[in-house]
Design an enzyme around this catalytic site. Structure first.
Site, PDB file in Angstrom:
ATOM      1  N   SER A 197       0.862  -1.168   0.000  1.00 32.14           N
ATOM      2  CA  SER A 197       0.000   0.000   0.000  1.00 32.14           C
ATOM      3  C   SER A 197       0.901   1.221   0.000  1.00 32.14           C
ATOM      4  O   SER A 197       2.115   1.105   0.110  1.00 32.14           O
ATOM      5  CB  SER A 197      -0.882   0.012   1.236  1.00 32.14           C
ATOM      6  OG  SER A 197      -0.066   0.259   2.360  1.00 32.14           O
ATOM      7  N   LYS A 198       0.293   2.366  -0.093  1.00 31.03           N
ATOM      8  CA  LYS A 198       1.060   3.593  -0.147  1.00 31.03           C
ATOM      9  C   LYS A 198       2.010   3.719   1.057  1.00 31.03           C
ATOM     10  O   LYS A 198       3.157   4.112   0.939  1.00 31.03           O
ATOM     11  CB  LYS A 198       0.106   4.795  -0.181  1.00 31.03           C
ATOM     12  CG  LYS A 198       0.766   5.957  -0.864  1.00 31.03           C
ATOM     13  CD  LYS A 198      -0.210   6.991  -1.306  1.00 31.03           C
ATOM     14  CE  LYS A 198       0.640   8.123  -1.837  1.00 31.03           C
ATOM     15  NZ  LYS A 198       0.308   8.686  -3.038  1.00 31.03           N
ATOM     16  N   ARG A 199       1.479   3.308   2.189  1.00 31.14           N
ATOM     17  CA  ARG A 199       2.249   3.369   3.432  1.00 31.14           C
ATOM     18  C   ARG A 199       3.524   2.528   3.345  1.00 31.14           C
ATOM     19  O   ARG A 199       4.532   2.809   3.980  1.00 31.14           O
ATOM     20  CB  ARG A 199       1.343   2.866   4.555  1.00 31.14           C
ATOM     21  CG  ARG A 199       1.849   3.039   5.955  1.00 31.14           C
ATOM     22  CD  ARG A 199       0.696   2.815   6.910  1.00 31.14           C
ATOM     23  NE  ARG A 199       0.007   1.546   6.646  1.00 31.14           N
ATOM     24  CZ  ARG A 199       0.360   0.385   7.157  1.00 31.14           C
ATOM     25  NH1 ARG A 199       1.378   0.308   7.966  1.00 31.14           N
ATOM     26  NH2 ARG A 199      -0.308  -0.717   6.873  1.00 31.14           N
TER      27      ARG A 199
END
Ligand code: GLU
Length: 464
Positions: A238-240
């Site tokens: 994910s972006k994280r």
């Protein structure tokens, strides 16, 4: 045989870690074998493809040093070739026109679901002899009903797909646009791709593509599907977890060498080695040492490698990027390469390094309050005045001379050197952190040191 690999991104999203790793592995495979590496932008989805995404792909690849042979190829410009392949298959009876409406297809799938079967196209238009005029149609591939298709994958091993599970694939949509599986086969064949290296999310497309190569009488390339990258928790990226545009790593101060080194180790290994130069990777990389299981994204390891490459890389090679990050006129200050040299051991990344370099080019406008409070006492002023006088009298400016001055002035006053060095540091840099004070003042030069000391003293004294 010349090995030819390709990277074939769709410019519908940003180039992120996963795509960059696929590009790197294809590039390394070609370079290792003395082959060629081509870049094909798969921009057939006109609605979702953007110029911005294409630019990020090109920029990201250039930044990582993944040079491609020849000009990038734009798939959208090759539509005629795709249509010709479809027409060939139609004329040979290997493809057929399907007139099923959306409602009809939905109804068919619903009935299959209710009967407990896997929803798939049942081939009802295969036998049409009378083809209706003026009715929209798609072109489907007449895929074999029996037997099996094997993918002999160089990473995943042999994978068998029963043909009965593969339904009649759409080759051309009703608006006349070719689909991915058709276009990719036509293009890979025409571009002479010998090894298709891509993410394992494409594995299910491969038996279909193999059938298309065979139907078109084309040589089937070798395939290598690379396992995906998961986040540290094992879940999808994910972006994280770093699923950001690859160019953002540049803006965050990562060195391309660190990112390339890190990406190579995401799924590939060579003994227990962790650090590799680009040349070493080209020399050592082969697809056989790519693992079968998903790799995990590990930010701490990326950061560690970045620190490592920051220390290993000659300052001169980093100067252009540091200047870009600084975005100030560096020509008016000390030699940037020497400034980088003075900072690189202690910096975490290039942004950190650029921020550490900033005061060399931008004199402080204020002074960190806590540092002033801690380091400026009544006894500081006479020490500084004494030092100033000595500096003015000094003829040959050097780090060594500065060191001796600080030493002799503080010895004379019977205080330790920090009592003088730290206030000097605050006055010239605005804060309590800089390279060693002798190095710092040497770089700033006598004139600028004097100017900053005088300005600083008068500013701080006026606050007293
Ligand atoms: N354009 C496809 C994608 O970006 C890749 C096609 C391929 O490598 O075969 O997922």
């Amino acid at each position: 045989m010349t090995i030819r690999t390709r990277f074939a991104p769709s410019p519908t999203g940003m180039l992120h870690i996963g795509g960059a790793r696929t590009a790197l592995f294809s590039w390394l495979y070609a370079r290792h074998h003395g082959g060629e590496f081509v870049l094909r932008i798969e921009d057939t989805d006109q609605e979702r493809s953007t110029d911005e995404a294409t630019q990020v792909i090109l920029e990201g690849m250039r930044w990582l040093g993944l040079d491609w042979d020849g000009e990038p190829i734009y798939q959208g410009a090759r539509k005629d070739k795709h249509v010709a392949a479809v027409e060939q298959m139609l004329s040979e009876g290997k493809a057929y026109k399907c007139y099923c409406s959306k409602e009809e297809l939905d109804g068919m799938r619903e009935a299959q679901r209710q009967a407990g079967n896997k929803p798939m196209y049942d081939g009802r238009c295969r036998g049409l002899t009378e083809t209706p005029d003026e009715m929209p149609y798609v072109v489907r591939f007449r895929s074999p009903d029996e037997g099996e298709t094997w993918v002999r994958d160089k990473v995943l091993g042999d994978v068998c797909f029963p043909n009965a599970e593969l339904d009649d694939l759409i080759l051309m949509r009703s608006d006349g646009t070719p689909t991915y599986n058709l276009a990719v086969v036509v293009d890979d064949a025409e571009m002479g791709i010998t090894h298709v290296i891509r993410g394992s999310d494409h594995l299910n497309n491969t038996p279909r593509q193999i059938q298309l190569y065979q139907a078109l009488g084309l040589a089937v390339p070798e395939f290598a599907h690379i396992p995906l990258i998961h986040g540290p928790d094992g879940a999808k990226m994910s972006k994280r977890h770093g699923s950001v545009a690859i160019t953002e790593y540049r803006d965050q101060g990562y060195l391309p060498q660190a990112v390339v080194n890190y990406l190579a180790r995401l799924g590939w290994s060579h003994g227990d080695d962790e650090t590799f130069t680009r040349q070493q990777l080209v020399k050592l990389f082969d697809i056989e040492q790519v693992g079968k299981s998903a790799a995990r994204f590990d930010q701490a390891k990326l950061d560690w490698l970045n620190g490592y490459w920051l220390r290993e890389t000659p300052a001169a090679e980093m100067a252009a990027e540091v200047a870009r990050l600084l975005a100030v006129d560096v020509a008016s200050g000390p030699d940037l390469v020497s400034v980088i040299e003075s900072l690189k051991e202690r910096s975490k990344n290039l942004v950190d390094l650029a921020e550490g370099a900033r005061f060399f080019y931008c004199p402080p406008e204020s002074y960190q309050e806590a540092a002033v409070k801690k380091n400026f006492k009544d006894a500081t002023w006479p020490l500084l005045e004494r030092f100033l006088g000595e500096v003015e009298a000094l003829r040959a400016w050097s780090g060594e001379a500065v060191h001796h001055l600080i030493e002799s002035v503080s010895e004379e006053a019977q205080v330790n050197m920090g009592k003088l060095a730290q206030p000097i540091r605050v006055l010239v840099s605005g804060g309590p952190v800089s390279p060693p004070i002798d190095v710092t003042l040497d770089l700033l030069g006598k004139e600028e040191t004097l100017r900053r000391l005088k300005v600083g003293i008068s500013r701080l004294r006026s606050l007293d």
